[in-house]
Write a protein that holds these residues in place. Structure first.
Motif, mmCIF file in Angstrom:
data_model
loop_
_atom_site.group_PDB
_atom_site.id
_atom_site.type_symbol
_atom_site.label_atom_id
_atom_site.label_comp_id
_atom_site.label_asym_id
_atom_site.label_seq_id
_atom_site.Cartn_x
_atom_site.Cartn_y
_atom_site.Cartn_z
ATOM 1 N N GLY A 194 0.777 -1.100 0.109
ATOM 2 C CA GLY A 194 0.431 0.491 0.032
ATOM 3 C C GLY A 194 0.768 1.407 -0.084
ATOM 4 O O GLY A 194 0.423 2.741 -0.300
ATOM 5 N N PHE A 195 2.167 0.894 -0.220
ATOM 6 C CA PHE A 195 2.906 2.295 -0.002
ATOM 7 C C PHE A 195 2.974 2.994 -1.697
ATOM 8 O O PHE A 195 2.963 2.540 -2.296
ATOM 9 N N ALA A 196 3.070 4.091 -1.317
ATOM 10 C CA ALA A 196 3.431 5.110 -3.284
ATOM 11 C C ALA A 196 4.705 4.930 -2.737
ATOM 12 O O ALA A 196 5.534 5.212 -1.934
ATOM 13 N N VAL A 197 5.251 5.231 -4.283
ATOM 14 C CA VAL A 197 6.869 5.504 -4.554
ATOM 15 C C VAL A 197 7.415 6.611 -4.861
ATOM 16 O O VAL A 197 6.154 8.121 -5.324
ATOM 17 N N ALA A 198 7.750 7.221 -3.634
ATOM 18 C CA ALA A 198 8.020 9.378 -3.603
ATOM 19 C C ALA A 198 8.987 9.300 -4.327
ATOM 20 O O ALA A 198 9.640 10.767 -5.561
ATOM 21 N N ALA A 199 10.029 8.491 -4.883
ATOM 22 C CA ALA A 199 11.795 8.495 -5.543
ATOM 23 C C ALA A 199 12.059 7.462 -5.547
ATOM 24 O O ALA A 199 11.902 5.905 -4.742
ATOM 25 N N ARG A 200 12.752 7.383 -6.712
ATOM 26 C CA ARG A 200 13.853 6.136 -6.647
ATOM 27 C C ARG A 200 14.862 6.679 -7.426
ATOM 28 O O ARG A 200 15.513 6.744 -8.149
ATOM 29 N N ARG A 249 20.215 3.111 -6.433
ATOM 30 C CA ARG A 249 20.796 3.012 -5.122
ATOM 31 C C ARG A 249 19.984 3.124 -3.744
ATOM 32 O O ARG A 249 19.890 2.149 -2.186
ATOM 33 N N ALA A 250 18.695 3.456 -4.500
ATOM 34 C CA ALA A 250 17.422 4.096 -3.325
ATOM 35 C C ALA A 250 15.689 4.031 -3.251
ATOM 36 O O ALA A 250 15.885 4.077 -4.548
ATOM 37 N N LEU A 251 15.235 3.770 -2.944
ATOM 38 C CA LEU A 251 14.271 3.866 -3.271
ATOM 39 C C LEU A 251 13.166 4.360 -1.487
ATOM 40 O O LEU A 251 13.828 4.074 -0.604
ATOM 41 N N TYR A 252 12.412 5.351 -2.264
ATOM 42 C CA TYR A 252 12.047 6.215 -1.136
ATOM 43 C C TYR A 252 10.174 5.813 -1.242
ATOM 44 O O TYR A 252 9.600 6.105 -2.404
ATOM 45 N N LEU A 253 9.640 5.254 -0.346
ATOM 46 C CA LEU A 253 8.529 5.795 0.480
ATOM 47 C C LEU A 253 7.400 6.154 1.515
ATOM 48 O O LEU A 253 8.016 6.220 1.972
ATOM 49 N N ARG A 254 5.952 6.914 0.423
ATOM 50 C CA ARG A 254 5.314 7.373 1.089
ATOM 51 C C ARG A 254 3.913 6.647 1.049
ATOM 52 O O ARG A 254 3.546 6.052 1.069
ATOM 53 N N GLY A 255 3.529 7.469 2.710
ATOM 54 C CA GLY A 255 1.487 7.299 2.405
ATOM 55 C C GLY A 255 1.290 8.770 1.914
ATOM 56 O O GLY A 255 1.159 9.691 0.729
ATOM 57 N N THR A 256 -0.407 8.454 2.163
ATOM 58 C CA THR A 256 -0.829 9.455 1.021
ATOM 59 C C THR A 256 -0.747 10.739 1.586
ATOM 60 O O THR A 256 -0.969 11.498 1.386
ATOM 61 N N LEU A 257 -0.859 10.964 3.181
ATOM 62 C CA LEU A 257 -0.911 11.974 3.856
ATOM 63 C C LEU A 257 0.453 12.820 3.655
ATOM 64 O O LEU A 257 1.420 12.405 3.176
ATOM 65 N N ARG A 316 -19.203 -2.625 -1.165
ATOM 66 C CA ARG A 316 -18.332 -3.371 -1.850
ATOM 67 C C ARG A 316 -16.942 -2.956 -2.025
ATOM 68 O O ARG A 316 -16.805 -2.116 -3.034
ATOM 69 N N PRO A 317 -16.065 -3.246 -0.753
ATOM 70 C CA PRO A 317 -15.126 -2.607 -0.796
ATOM 71 C C PRO A 317 -14.350 -2.911 -1.784
ATOM 72 O O PRO A 317 -14.278 -4.276 -1.808
ATOM 73 N N PRO A 318 -13.486 -2.415 -2.339
ATOM 74 C CA PRO A 318 -12.554 -2.813 -3.369
ATOM 75 C C PRO A 318 -11.566 -3.529 -3.336
ATOM 76 O O PRO A 318 -10.928 -3.611 -2.123
ATOM 77 N N ARG A 319 -10.714 -4.613 -4.151
ATOM 78 C CA ARG A 319 -10.041 -6.192 -3.495
ATOM 79 C C ARG A 319 -8.592 -5.070 -3.734
ATOM 80 O O ARG A 319 -8.277 -5.074 -5.000
ATOM 81 N N GLU A 320 -8.279 -4.363 -2.953
ATOM 82 C CA GLU A 320 -6.866 -3.502 -3.765
ATOM 83 C C GLU A 320 -6.114 -3.443 -2.427
ATOM 84 O O GLU A 320 -6.060 -3.395 -1.886
ATOM 85 N N PRO A 321 -5.021 -3.208 -2.789
ATOM 86 C CA PRO A 321 -3.944 -2.788 -1.427
ATOM 87 C C PRO A 321 -4.785 -1.598 -0.315
ATOM 88 O O PRO A 321 -5.392 -0.350 -1.597
ATOM 89 N N ALA A 322 -3.811 -1.610 0.444
ATOM 90 C CA ALA A 322 -4.928 -0.850 1.901
ATOM 91 C C ALA A 322 -3.849 -0.032 1.603
ATOM 92 O O ALA A 322 -3.335 0.127 2.019
ATOM 93 N N ARG A 323 -4.442 1.146 1.550
ATOM 94 C CA ARG A 323 -4.080 2.457 0.975
ATOM 95 C C ARG A 323 -3.015 3.641 2.503
ATOM 96 O O ARG A 323 -3.712 3.576 2.652
ATOM 97 N N ILE A 324 -1.532 2.391 1.978
ATOM 98 C CA ILE A 324 -0.739 3.921 3.887
ATOM 99 C C ILE A 324 -0.898 5.079 4.357
ATOM 100 O O ILE A 324 -0.846 6.123 2.362
ATOM 101 N N GLN A 325 -1.634 5.221 5.287
ATOM 102 C CA GLN A 325 -1.613 6.794 5.377
ATOM 103 C C GLN A 325 -0.243 7.634 6.225
ATOM 104 O O GLN A 325 0.236 8.272 5.125
ATOM 105 N N ARG A 326 0.435 6.574 6.922
ATOM 106 C CA ARG A 326 1.220 7.070 7.479
ATOM 107 C C ARG A 326 2.353 6.099 8.353
ATOM 108 O O ARG A 326 1.562 4.788 8.148
ATOM 109 N N LEU A 327 3.589 6.412 8.511
ATOM 110 C CA LEU A 327 4.020 5.524 9.241
ATOM 111 C C LEU A 327 3.561 5.535 10.988
ATOM 112 O O LEU A 327 3.421 7.192 10.901
ATOM 113 N N GLY A 328 3.294 4.843 11.556
ATOM 114 C CA GLY A 328 2.786 4.941 12.802
ATOM 115 C C GLY A 328 3.653 4.917 13.913
ATOM 116 O O GLY A 328 4.468 5.760 14.843
#
Length: 381
Positions: A64-70, A73-81, A177-189
């Motif tokens: 459920g992460f979005a990719v902020a940058a790639r 040598r590194a992958l940067y992942l983010r949430g929706t917030l 009818r909740p869609p069968r899709e990734p649970a979209r990450i909002q933030r790190l807890g």
């Protein structure tokens, strides 16, 4: 437990029964420092190392992460917030946790931390930029404190489903009818760590970063020896924050246990979990609702067996709530849900675990036969 740390004035004892069956006894750890060096505002991101960034990205998107940058040598992942990237995955030889980064409330706090620790403020020359002070906690984890990183704009949310509850009927002439899709990450807890130097590490986070304890757990029959787990939150005064940003427990190993990422609601957790299962990922434990923190949870293993959690509906505390105290047990981890699995508890007796136990018993730390036996009993209660 040493009682030479004077209890600071101010925190109320009126709400202990809301999150624990016990309050502190006289002389027990107060759960906060009187004059910390700084008070960090939040957990900014976590850093990992992975040998295969392409595979890491596939799981990240499925989780459920979005990719902020790639970069190469590194992958940067983010949430929706809005905010900074919340996970940094660096190219490396093994799959491992590198350490947490906390967000300072202001640049002046970085300068104060640098003066107190002897570690300089330097520029971050990578995606997001900003300034950083690099430290290490008593367990050996690298800990970064950052300020001034780029704040990314919000992304489209996964909206909560409207619910018909009791006399409140918000949905008519419409189906669910909740869609069968990734649970979209909002933030790190939060992140959870294990250490054989629990008390020393705990005091370092309270004294240096100004974190405060929400709940302590202790071993049955060993409360007089002090706590063996702490759920720790940031101190933002009267502003409520997550029940825990960092949790630590005593154990024979020094390492990462899991990290947790907020999603919209129970349907997002359940449908997102079904999506993961259909793609062959392994659930570690869930779905259920915790006691300390109260959050709905679902734990999964990534392809390299690192544990990650979807959560929703966490407790929020301000600075006035004193720590609760409760006995540590596997059955005390959840209000409802399936029993905690041996995989989640890390209780499978692998050769690697046995070597770690032997090494811990021989080292200068808090692990001794009594503590080890108490931990084993707690995991079977």
């Amino acid at each position: 437990m040493s009682n030479d740390r004077a209890r600071p004035p101010g925190p109320t004892t009126a709400h202990q029964d809301l999150h624990s069956e016990h309050g502190a006894l006289r002389g027990e750890h107060p759960g906060r420092a009187r004059q910390p060096v700084i008070k960090v505002a939040d957990l900014a991101w976590l850093e990992f190392e992975k040998p295969d960034l392409a595979r890491a990205e596939v799981f990240a998107r499925d989780f459920g992460f979005a990719v902020a940058a790639r970069t190469g040598r590194a992958l940067y992942l983010r949430g929706t917030l809005p905010g900074s990237a919340c996970v940094v995955v660096r190219q490396g030889r093994t799959s491992r946790f590198l350490g947490p980064a906390f967000r300072a409330a202001g640049r002046a706090d970085l300068d104060r931390l640098a003066r107190a620790t002897g570690h300089p403020v330097r520029d971050l020359r990578e995606f997001g930029g900003g300034q950083v002070v690099d430290l290490a906690d008593p367990s050996g984890f690298p800990v970064r404190v950052i300020h001034g990183t780029e704040q990314l704009p919000a992304l489209p949310e996964q909206p909560p489903l409207p619910l018909n509850v009791g006399g409140s009927r918000t949905r008519t002439n419409a189906t669910q009818r909740p869609p069968r899709e990734p649970a979209r990450i909002q933030r790190l807890g939060h992140v959870v760590l294990e250490t054989p130097r629990f008390t020393q590490a705990l005091d370092w986070y309270l004294d240096t970063l100004g974190l405060i304890v929400s709940d302590f757990l202790f071993l049955d029959g060993q409360r007089d020896r002090g706590p063996t787990m702490a759920f720790i939150r940031c101190d933002q005064g009267s502003t409520p924050v997550d029940h825990h940003t960092l949790a630590m427990h005593l154990g024979p190993r020094t390492g990462y246990v899991h990290s947790a990422y907020q999603v919209t609601d129970l349907d997002a957790i359940a449908a997102g979990g079904q999506y993961l299962a259909e793609r062959g990922y392994k659930r570690s434990w869930g779905i259920g609702r915790h006691i300390q923190g109260s959050q709905l949870f679902d734990y999964w293993r990534d392809p390299d067996r690192l544990m990650v959690e979807h959560f929703a509906d966490s407790d929020l505390f301000d600075c006035d709530l004193e720590p609760g105290w409760a006995p540590m047990s596997a059955s005390g981890l959840a209000q409802w849900g399936p029993p905690a699995t041996r995989d989640f508890l890390g209780a499978n007796p692998t050769p690697a675990l046995i070597r770690e136990v032997v090494r811990a018993l021989r080292a200068d730390n808090e692990i001794d036969p009594g503590r080890l036996l108490g931990l084993m009993k707690a995991m079977n209660r």
